[in-house]
Design a protein around this motif. Structure first.
Motif, mmCIF file in Angstrom:
data_model
loop_
_atom_site.group_PDB
_atom_site.id
_atom_site.type_symbol
_atom_site.label_atom_id
_atom_site.label_comp_id
_atom_site.label_asym_id
_atom_site.label_seq_id
_atom_site.Cartn_x
_atom_site.Cartn_y
_atom_site.Cartn_z
ATOM 1 N N HIS A 160 0.828 -1.205 0.000
ATOM 2 C CA HIS A 160 0.000 0.000 0.000
ATOM 3 C C HIS A 160 0.861 1.253 0.000
ATOM 4 C CE1 HIS A 160 -2.637 3.137 1.688
ATOM 5 N NE2 HIS A 160 -3.582 2.493 1.055
ATOM 6 N N ILE A 161 1.975 1.202 0.735
ATOM 7 C CA ILE A 161 2.820 2.388 0.820
ATOM 8 C C ILE A 161 3.758 2.480 -0.388
ATOM 9 C CG2 ILE A 161 4.613 3.504 2.189
ATOM 10 C CD1 ILE A 161 3.328 2.344 4.665
ATOM 11 N N PHE A 162 4.395 1.334 -0.745
ATOM 12 C CA PHE A 162 5.445 1.393 -1.774
ATOM 13 C C PHE A 162 4.977 0.931 -3.150
ATOM 14 C CE2 PHE A 162 7.942 1.044 2.148
ATOM 15 C CZ PHE A 162 8.726 2.156 1.992
ATOM 16 N N GLY A 163 3.865 0.189 -3.199
ATOM 17 C CA GLY A 163 3.484 -0.463 -4.438
ATOM 18 C C GLY A 163 2.986 0.510 -5.488
ATOM 19 N N PRO A 164 3.117 0.161 -6.794
ATOM 20 C CA PRO A 164 2.615 1.022 -7.856
ATOM 21 C C PRO A 164 1.099 0.955 -7.963
ATOM 22 C CG PRO A 164 3.530 -0.971 -8.767
ATOM 23 C CD PRO A 164 3.764 -1.045 -7.299
ATOM 24 N N ARG A 165 0.506 2.057 -8.386
ATOM 25 C CA ARG A 165 -0.940 2.102 -8.575
ATOM 26 C C ARG A 165 -1.250 2.249 -10.059
ATOM 27 N NH1 ARG A 165 -0.271 5.913 -3.776
ATOM 28 N NH2 ARG A 165 0.168 4.250 -2.315
ATOM 29 N N GLY A 166 -2.496 1.976 -10.402
ATOM 30 C CA GLY A 166 -2.894 2.042 -11.816
ATOM 31 C C GLY A 166 -2.381 0.817 -12.555
ATOM 32 N N ASP A 167 -2.875 0.567 -13.783
ATOM 33 C CA ASP A 167 -2.394 -0.599 -14.523
ATOM 34 C C ASP A 167 -1.680 -0.158 -15.790
ATOM 35 O OD1 ASP A 167 -5.764 -1.001 -14.291
ATOM 36 O OD2 ASP A 167 -4.918 -0.050 -16.065
ATOM 37 N N SER A 168 -0.447 -0.590 -15.888
ATOM 38 C CA SER A 168 0.346 -0.334 -17.093
ATOM 39 C C SER A 168 1.201 -1.566 -17.326
ATOM 40 C CB SER A 168 1.207 0.907 -16.906
ATOM 41 O OG SER A 168 1.910 0.811 -15.683
ATOM 42 N N LYS A 169 1.757 -1.678 -18.528
ATOM 43 C CA LYS A 169 2.464 -2.918 -18.876
ATOM 44 C C LYS A 169 3.878 -2.618 -19.362
ATOM 45 C CE LYS A 169 -1.639 -5.547 -20.079
ATOM 46 N NZ LYS A 169 -2.642 -4.478 -19.846
ATOM 47 N N GLY A 170 4.735 -3.669 -19.295
ATOM 48 C CA GLY A 170 6.056 -3.621 -19.913
ATOM 49 C C GLY A 170 7.008 -2.666 -19.229
ATOM 50 N N GLY A 171 7.759 -1.932 -20.050
ATOM 51 C CA GLY A 171 8.785 -1.041 -19.515
ATOM 52 C C GLY A 171 8.204 0.087 -18.688
ATOM 53 N N MET A 172 7.022 0.538 -19.081
ATOM 54 C CA MET A 172 6.353 1.602 -18.328
ATOM 55 C C MET A 172 6.094 1.159 -16.892
ATOM 56 S SD MET A 172 5.435 4.611 -19.069
ATOM 57 C CE MET A 172 4.618 5.895 -18.172
#
Lengths: 312, 71
Positions: free
Chosen positions: A197-209
Motif C-alpha cells: 500500500h505504501i510502496f506499491g505502484p498504482r494504476g495498470d500499465s504494462k512492460g517497460g512503463m
C-alpha cells in the motif's frame, strides 16, 4: 512564595516559546522547574507537587479532573438505562449519537464500528479540556513570588492549566493514535499489504512503463513514509500551538488597557470557545482520515459498496 | 537610511513571519473557495466543511512547524 489571586500578567508572547520549545519537545515526561523571570504563560507546565519520583504538573491535574468528570457523567447516565431516555441519559445519548453519525459520514459504517472508541474519546476529551481551560480561575490561582514592594504581579505556578496547552498531553494522544493506526493498518492490510500500500505502484500499465512506475512509486513511498512519521509531530504541535496561543492571547488582551482589563478579553473568550471546538474536530477528523486512507484500500468492492450506501 | 543596512537588521524570526503570511493567505483562499462551493451547491455543505477544515488545518500546520521546529 505567596498564595494569592492575580490576573496581572505581562506577556512577552512567543519569544518564550522559541527558547524552550526544543526543551519541551525533548522532555516528554519531565516537568521543568519554574523559570525565575518568566512572564506570561510558560511554554512548559510548571510542577505543582510530586508523588515520589513522579512530578505532577498543573496540566496533569486539570486532565485528571476532566477525565474524572467524563467518567462520572458516563457512569451516572448509564446507571439506570431506560427504554425512553430522559434527562442525563438523553443528553449523553444525543452527544454520542451525534459523534457517531458524524464519524460514519466521514469514514463509513464498518470502520466507525471498529474505531469509534478512540475517535469519540479523543474528540470529547479534547473538547472538554479545551473548554475547561477557559473557566475563570484556571491559570490565575496559584503561587507566585512578590516583588520588593510586596505586590504580586505574576503567578509563576498556577494550580491549574489547560491540559492541551502542554505539549506532553497532545504528544501522548498523538503517540496513542500512531500505535492504534499501525494496529488498524496491519489488521486491514496485513504486513505485506501495508508495504504494497505504501510502496506499491498504482494504476495498470504494462512492460517497460510498469518497471519505470515501480521505481517512481517506490520513491513516492519513501516520501509517504516520512509524512507518516511526521504525523504525530504535526498533530501534537497543531493542538498545542492553537491552545497555547489562545491562552497567551487572552492574557495579552487582559493587559492591553489596564483600566478595561475585564472587558477586552470577552470577545476573545468566544473566539477561544470556537477554537476549542474546531481544534477538537480537526484532531478527530485528521486522525479519522489518516485511518480511512490506510484501511479503505485494497478491497475495491467494499469501497464501492460504501459509496452506494451513501448515495441512497 | 541605506537599504542594505536596514535589510541586515531584519533577523531572527523572519521565517515565522513568512510562514504566518503564507498560511494566512492559504486559509483565506480555502475559506473563499469553500464559501463559493457552498454557494454553488448548498446540499454539499457538510462534505465541503470537512474538506475545508482538513485543508486549513494542514495549511496552518506550517506556522507551527516554523514556530516550534525551525530555529
Amino acid at each position: 512564595m505567596l498564595f494569592s489571586l492575580s490576573s496581572k500578567y505581562m506577556s512577552r508572547g512567543l519569544k518564550l516559546v522559541f527558547s524552550a520549545s526544543v526543551a519541551a519537545l525533548l522532555s516528554a515526561a519531565a516537568v521543568a522547574a519554574e523559570t525565575p523571570h518568566a512572564e506570561g504563560l510558560t511554554p512548559n507546565a510548571p510542577q505543582v507537587f510530586a508523588i515520589g519520583q513522579l512530578p505532577v504538573s498543573n496540566s496533569m491535574i486539570l486532565s485528571w479532573i476532566v477525565a474524572l468528570v467524563i467518567i462520572f457523567v458516563a457512569r451516572a447516565a448509564t446507571r439506570d438505562i431506560k427504554e425512553n431516555p430522559a434527562g442525563l441519559q438523553n443528553f449523553v445519548e444525543w452527544v454520542v449519537e451525534s459523534v457517531r453519525d458524524f464519524l460514519e459520514s466521514v469514514i463509513g459504517r464498518a470502520l466507525t464500528a471498529q474505531t469509534f472508541w478512540f475517535f469519540a474519546t479523543a474528540f470529547l476529551f479534547i473538547l472538554f479540556t479545551n473548554w475547561f481551560g477557559l473557566v475563570p480561575g484556571v491559570g490565575t490561582v496559584g503561587w507566585g513570588t512578590p516583588d520588593a514592594a510586596g505586590h504580586l504581579h505574576h503567578i509563576s505556578r498556577p494550580l491549574l492549566r489547560g491540559a492541551n496547552a502542554d505539549l506532553n498531553m497532545t504528544f501522548a494522544m498523538s503517540i496513542v493514535f500512531f500505535g492504534a493506526w499501525i494496529y488498524w493498518a496491519l489488521k486491514a492490510n496485513g504486513p505485506l499489504g501495508l508495504l504494497t500500500h505504501i510502496f506499491g505502484p498504482r494504476g495498470d500499465s504494462k512492460g517497460g512503463m510498469k518497471l519505470l512506475l515501480i521505481v517512481v512509486f517506490f520513491c513516492v513511498g519513501i516520501l509517504e513514509l516520512v509524512s507518516i512519521v511526521f504525523r504525530p509531530v504535526s498533530l501534537s504541535f497543531r493542538l498545542y500551538g492553537n491552545i497555547f496561543a489562545g491562552e497567551t492571547m487572552l492574557e495579552s488582551m487582559a493587559n492591553l488597557v489596564p483600566a478595561l482589563a475585564p472587558l477586552i478579553p470577552v470577545p476573545f473568550y468566544f473566539l477561544e470557545l470556537l477554537v476549542g471546538f474546531v481544534q477538537a474536530l480537526v484532531f478527530t477528523l485528521l486522525t479519522a482520515v489518516f485511518t480511512l486512507l490506510i484501511c479503505d484500500h485494497g478491497d475495491g468492492h467494499h469501497e464501492e459498496a460504501g459509496h452506494q450506501e451513501t448515495k441512497h | 537610511m541605506n537599504i542594505p543596512t536596514n535589510l541586515a537588521e531584519i533577523s531572527g524570526n523572519l521565517h515565522i513571519g513568512l510562514a504566518a503570511l503564507a498560511s494566512a493567505v492559504a486559509v483565506g483562499l480555502i475559506g473563499a473557495k469553500a464559501s463559493e462551493a457552498v454557494g454553488r451547491n448548498p446540499g454539499a455543505a457538510t462534505p465541503i466543511l470537512i474538506q475545508a477544515i482538513l485543508s486549513s488545518a494542514l495549511a496552518e500546520g506550517i506556522v507551527f512547524f516554523a514556530i516550534f521546529l525551525a530555529k
